[in-house]
Design a protein around this motif. Structure first.
Motif: not given
Length: 272
Positions: A89-97, A101-103, A107-109
């Protein structure tokens, strides 16, 4: 910059396909996979839906945790272990937290895939992927093996604005937000003043740009307006500020040019 963003989109998309296939593995029946995909689409709709019948100040209530518990965890119990383990669900969630976590996981900048881009990526790439796969599942016989229902990666495009294909990639929401900030300054409105409602400025901006949103807290502009113009690391922000300055130069607006140039000079000074 566009190539870097495209690379990030590909990274997230392929990771999503891998994780959703992992989440689908315990579901042996096509009917269960259909239900699972439909539930995820419902989850996305709950986060990003826009009800045109509501007034601008009314909120759409959506309990994300309860939705997942009642629709998936209660129904499938231990079969949802991969779903939880992959934090799908972190792929869909729009909150910063969730986004952080997803990034971190991938390992995304983050600056190359910022808040506004993320909203569009979910609604125009991931939701489209789910819908396409759902259509394929609906055409399969009920007893089809789960191995035949694996989601396969397809070419992706960078989403921008209200279209999934960019015709003018130099125009994006972050730059629109920056231009909005400087236009407000020209009008004598300061976004950090206590006597100015950020919610009101957000509604005005969304009406101006025709950006839909479900509620103020989830509105793309509201998430960044209090930080404007510092919405990117300095070196990346300079590129956007030069773009904004050019827009004011094209209409020969001296005050706008000077305001943007002051920010550019300030950033260059901090970098030196």
């Amino acid at each position: 910059m566009l190539d870097e963003r495209k690379e990030v989109v590909e990274i997230v998309y392929h990771a999503f396909v891998k994780d959703i296939n992992e989440s689908l593995k315990p579901l042996d029946h096509v009917e269960d996979q259909i239900y699972f995909i439909e539930t995820l689409r419902g989850y996305i709709a709950g986060i990003f839906s826009y009800d045109e019948n509501l007034e601008l100040w009314e909120e759409v209530k959506f309990d994300r945790g309860e939705f997942i518990r009642s629709k998936l965890l209660t129904k499938y119990r231990d079969k949802m272990v991969p779903f939880i383990r992959t934090n799908l669900i972190n792929y869909f969630n729009d909150d910063e937290y969730s986004k952080t976590l997803l990034f971190q996981k991938l390992k995304i900048n983050e600056p190359f895939f910022d808040l506004m881009d993320f909203d569009h990526f979910v609604t125009f790439v991931l939701e489209k992927t789910l819908t396409t796969h759902l259509d394929k599942l609906l055409l399969l016989p009920p007893n089809t093996s789960k191995e035949s229902a694996v989601i396969k990666p397809e070419p992706t495009e960078i989403p921008e604005g209200n279209q999934s294909k960019i015709k003018n990639p130099e125009f994006n929401r972050k730059r629109q937000a920056l231009m909005y900030y400087f236009v407000l300054k020209i009008m004598g409105i300061q976004t950090r003043k206590d006597d100015v409602s950020l919610a009101a400025l957000t509604r005005f901006g969304h009406a101006l740009f025709n950006w839909p949103y479900s509620n103020i807290d989830n509105a793309p502009l509201y998430k960044v307006i209090k930080d404007l113009p510092y919405v990117k690391p300095d070196k990346l922000l300079l590129i956007d500020l030069e773009f904004v300055k050019k827009q004011f130069a094209d209409i020969k607006h001296a005050e706008g040019i000077n305001l943007v140039q002051k920010e550019i000079d300030s950033i260059n000074k901090s970098l030196s």
